[in-house]
Design an enzyme around this catalytic site. Sequence first.
Site, short mmCIF file in Angstrom:
data_model
loop_
_atom_site.label_atom_id
_atom_site.label_comp_id
_atom_site.label_asym_id
_atom_site.label_seq_id
_atom_site.Cartn_x
_atom_site.Cartn_y
_atom_site.Cartn_z
N HIS A 88 0.82 -1.21 0.00
CA HIS A 88 0.00 0.00 0.00
C HIS A 88 0.86 1.26 0.00
O HIS A 88 0.32 2.37 -0.12
CB HIS A 88 -0.99 -0.01 1.17
CG HIS A 88 -0.41 0.31 2.50
ND1 HIS A 88 -0.11 -0.66 3.43
CD2 HIS A 88 -0.09 1.49 3.09
CE1 HIS A 88 0.37 -0.09 4.53
NE2 HIS A 88 0.39 1.21 4.34
N ASP A 136 -0.17 -7.60 1.52
CA ASP A 136 0.37 -6.24 1.59
C ASP A 136 1.90 -6.29 1.69
O ASP A 136 2.49 -6.01 2.73
CB ASP A 136 -0.23 -5.51 2.79
CG ASP A 136 0.08 -4.02 2.79
OD1 ASP A 136 0.54 -3.51 1.75
OD2 ASP A 136 -0.15 -3.37 3.82
N SER A 229 4.37 2.49 8.39
CA SER A 229 3.97 1.48 7.42
C SER A 229 5.16 1.01 6.59
O SER A 229 5.98 1.80 6.16
CB SER A 229 2.92 2.04 6.46
OG SER A 229 1.67 2.14 7.07
#
Length: 276
Positions: A88, A136, A229
């Site tokens: 992402h 992911d 992230s």
Amino acid sequence: MRRLKSDWKLSTETREPGARPALLQARMILRLIALALVTGHVGGETRIIKGYECRPHSQPWQVALFQKTRLLCGATLIAPKWLLTAAHCRKPHYVILLGEHNLEKTDGCEQRRMATESFPHPDFNNSLPNKDHRNDIMLVKMSSPVFFTRAVQPLTLSPHCVAAGTSCLISGWGTTSSPQLRLPHSLRCANVSIIEHKECEKAYPGNITDTMLCASVRKEGKDSCQGDSGGPLVCNGSLQGIISWGQDPCAVTRKPGVYTKVCKYFNWIHEVMRNN
């Protein structure tokens, strides 16, 4: 919030190391980071809350991905030209900073690279990058290899998954508070433990797959948060997780952080690197 006339445009100063004197390169890195911190541009959907400042260069595989002035995500160095991060976090190109600790200071350990090649997992749902968190995971290939030093080292991958209860470490420059954003200058670390898969499923009913794992220290509310992230979850000296998603606000009791389970993708990672 003060608005820049335009996003920071990387000009001739963004050439690979050696194209400019070291001092000019260091100043460019500082300017890039300072702009991101001042303007509060932090990317990534996910959530280090209630952690501590890492010992300088104790996480030499830690990478910061920037897009222009924006701190986009963390990443992990796994080979001279390869990074592993969350799918992402994908963008057309990246400025990659390695060997960093304090983002406001230089100590001569910093390296900078560019990248335009990204290899997200083919089953990642790019149409719903912030809602569908399955698969992911993404490889990023840098335009030139890094130099291994005491501050820049790859992290080992393992095909063996870790058991619940294993002590691990997460790191990143993401916000240290939630829901308010408070960006640290120095790399932050937090000690967390792997949680039983059934407990993870109870925390997020219907959203957890066998390619995800959960970790936290729920009594103390430690967690990853915005800007972290794509960063590493390190267990027993190997990369076991990629910071992916979690509860908002971060570090909420009984809501652990969720990570992509790297051991499940061991063969795919090596296949991508071998074929590219």
